[in-house]
Design an enzyme around this catalytic site. Structure first.
Site, mmCIF file in Angstrom:
data_model
loop_
_atom_site.group_PDB
_atom_site.id
_atom_site.type_symbol
_atom_site.label_atom_id
_atom_site.label_comp_id
_atom_site.label_asym_id
_atom_site.label_seq_id
_atom_site.Cartn_x
_atom_site.Cartn_y
_atom_site.Cartn_z
ATOM 1 C CG HIS A 52 -0.809 -13.719 2.741
ATOM 2 N ND1 HIS A 52 -0.385 -15.013 2.941
ATOM 3 C CD2 HIS A 52 -0.478 -13.046 3.871
ATOM 4 C CE1 HIS A 52 0.153 -15.114 4.152
ATOM 5 N NE2 HIS A 52 0.119 -13.940 4.731
ATOM 6 C CG HIS A 54 1.297 -10.581 5.797
ATOM 7 N ND1 HIS A 54 0.408 -11.292 6.569
ATOM 8 C CD2 HIS A 54 0.797 -9.317 5.702
ATOM 9 C CE1 HIS A 54 -0.587 -10.495 6.933
ATOM 10 N NE2 HIS A 54 -0.377 -9.302 6.421
ATOM 11 C CG ASP A 56 5.475 -14.086 7.379
ATOM 12 O OD1 ASP A 56 4.712 -13.198 6.968
ATOM 13 O OD2 ASP A 56 5.055 -15.119 7.950
ATOM 14 C CG HIS A 57 3.618 -15.620 3.780
ATOM 15 N ND1 HIS A 57 2.949 -16.815 3.846
ATOM 16 C CD2 HIS A 57 3.604 -15.115 5.042
ATOM 17 C CE1 HIS A 57 2.541 -17.014 5.099
ATOM 18 N NE2 HIS A 57 2.925 -15.991 5.837
ATOM 19 C CG HIS A 108 -3.797 -13.723 7.348
ATOM 20 N ND1 HIS A 108 -3.472 -13.533 8.671
ATOM 21 C CD2 HIS A 108 -2.633 -13.632 6.663
ATOM 22 C CE1 HIS A 108 -2.165 -13.328 8.776
ATOM 23 N NE2 HIS A 108 -1.630 -13.378 7.582
ATOM 24 C CG ASP A 130 0.025 -16.783 7.325
ATOM 25 O OD1 ASP A 130 0.605 -17.875 7.266
ATOM 26 O OD2 ASP A 130 0.617 -15.697 7.532
ATOM 27 C CG HIS A 168 3.180 -19.223 10.325
ATOM 28 N ND1 HIS A 168 4.325 -18.522 10.649
ATOM 29 C CD2 HIS A 168 2.541 -18.483 9.387
ATOM 30 C CE1 HIS A 168 4.359 -17.395 9.952
ATOM 31 N NE2 HIS A 168 3.291 -17.359 9.175
HETATM 32 FE FE FE Z 1 2.756 -15.642 7.870
HETATM 33 ZN ZN ZN Z 2 0.476 -13.576 6.902
#
Ligand code: FE
Ligand code: ZN
Length: 255
Positions: A52, A54, A56-57, A108, A130, A168
């Site tokens: 996805h 985001h 942080d990915h 998410h 996530d 995570h």
């Molecule tokens: Fe994340």
């Molecule tokens: Zn995420």
């Protein structure tokens, strides 16, 4: 095949699969841990899988593509750094001789996807981003409770021995909430004790398994009487399956 969680930021894992020669990574929010692992083990990055949009990915995608020439795969309907091969439900991707099926798992984010390999070294493998965490699930930033419940149902239907590679290390805080929901769940108490030992040694609690998550994860157990009653103690108006699930998620947000 080697399956390794590379720690990134404060609590992310960038999952790496490699056969001693070629590697694949999933959701590289940061290029640095990946570049270090490639160099240390003399590996060539052949593909990047993204679940996805985001940061942080995806934050390391451009740097890794430029440094290695790896192909990038990601969700059809999200804004991800181009160029990439866009995937959705029913598609599949072949990497390192493994065939991954793609599932749509909105909730998410609206276009979140997951990657499922039915067989790698004797058992299935799931990269779920996530969507599903050990003992929990992702926050509903873009999707509805009904979408997330359906997405989790599709993952919970996978074989018991599926290795669940979440992005995570949220397990201990998820389990704290899970125990508030189901204080009498023996499997949950035992699993919490095991995870506390692992974290005290700074070891990952992941991968989990679908069998275990069905036993301990309240978000996969929202149709059980004990979980329904706990959710209704938080929100007395929660009657339908979807509203019980929504109440659980809201309770966790406030927990
Ligand atoms: Fe994340
Ligand atoms: Zn995420």
């Amino acid at each position: 095949m080697n399956l390794i969680p590379l720690p990134a930021f404060s609590d992310n894992y960038i999952w790496m699969l490699h056969d001693g020669r070629k590697a694949v990574v999933v959701d590289p929010g940061d290029a640095q841990p990946v570049l270090q692992a490639l160099q240390r083990d003399g590996l060539q990055l052949s593909a990047i899988l993204v679940t996805h949009h985001h940061a942080d990915h995806t934050g390391g995608v451009d740097t890794l593509r430029e440094a290695t020439g790896a192909s990038v795969y990601g969700p059809a309907r999200e804004r991800i750094p181009e160029p990439l091969v866009r995937l959705g439900a029913g598609d599949h991707v072949e990497v390192l001789g493994l065939r991954f099926e793609v599932f749509d798992v909105p909730g998410h984010t609206a276009g979140h996807i997951a990657y499922y390999c039915p067989e790698m070294d004797g058992s299935p493998l799931l990269f779920c981003g996530d969507t599903l965490f050990s003992g929990g699930c992702g926050r509903l930033f873009e999707g509805t409770p009904a979408q997330m419940l359906a997405s989790l149902d599709s993952l919970a239907a996978l074989p018991d021995d599926t290795r669940v590679c979440c992005t995570h290390e949220y397990t201990l805080s998820n389990l704290k909430f899970a125990r508030a929901v189901e204080p009498d769940n023996q499997a949950l108490s035992q699993y919490t004790a095991q995870c506390e030992i692992k974290r005290a040694q700074q070891l990952p609690t992941l991968p989990s398994s679908i069998r275990l998550e069905r036993e301990i994860n309240p978000f996969l157990r929202s149709r059980l009487d004990s979980v329904i009653h706990a959710a209704q103690a938080f929100d007395a108006k929660a009657k339908s399956e979807t509203s019980v699930f929504a109440a659980l998620r809201e309770w966790k947000n406030q927990f």
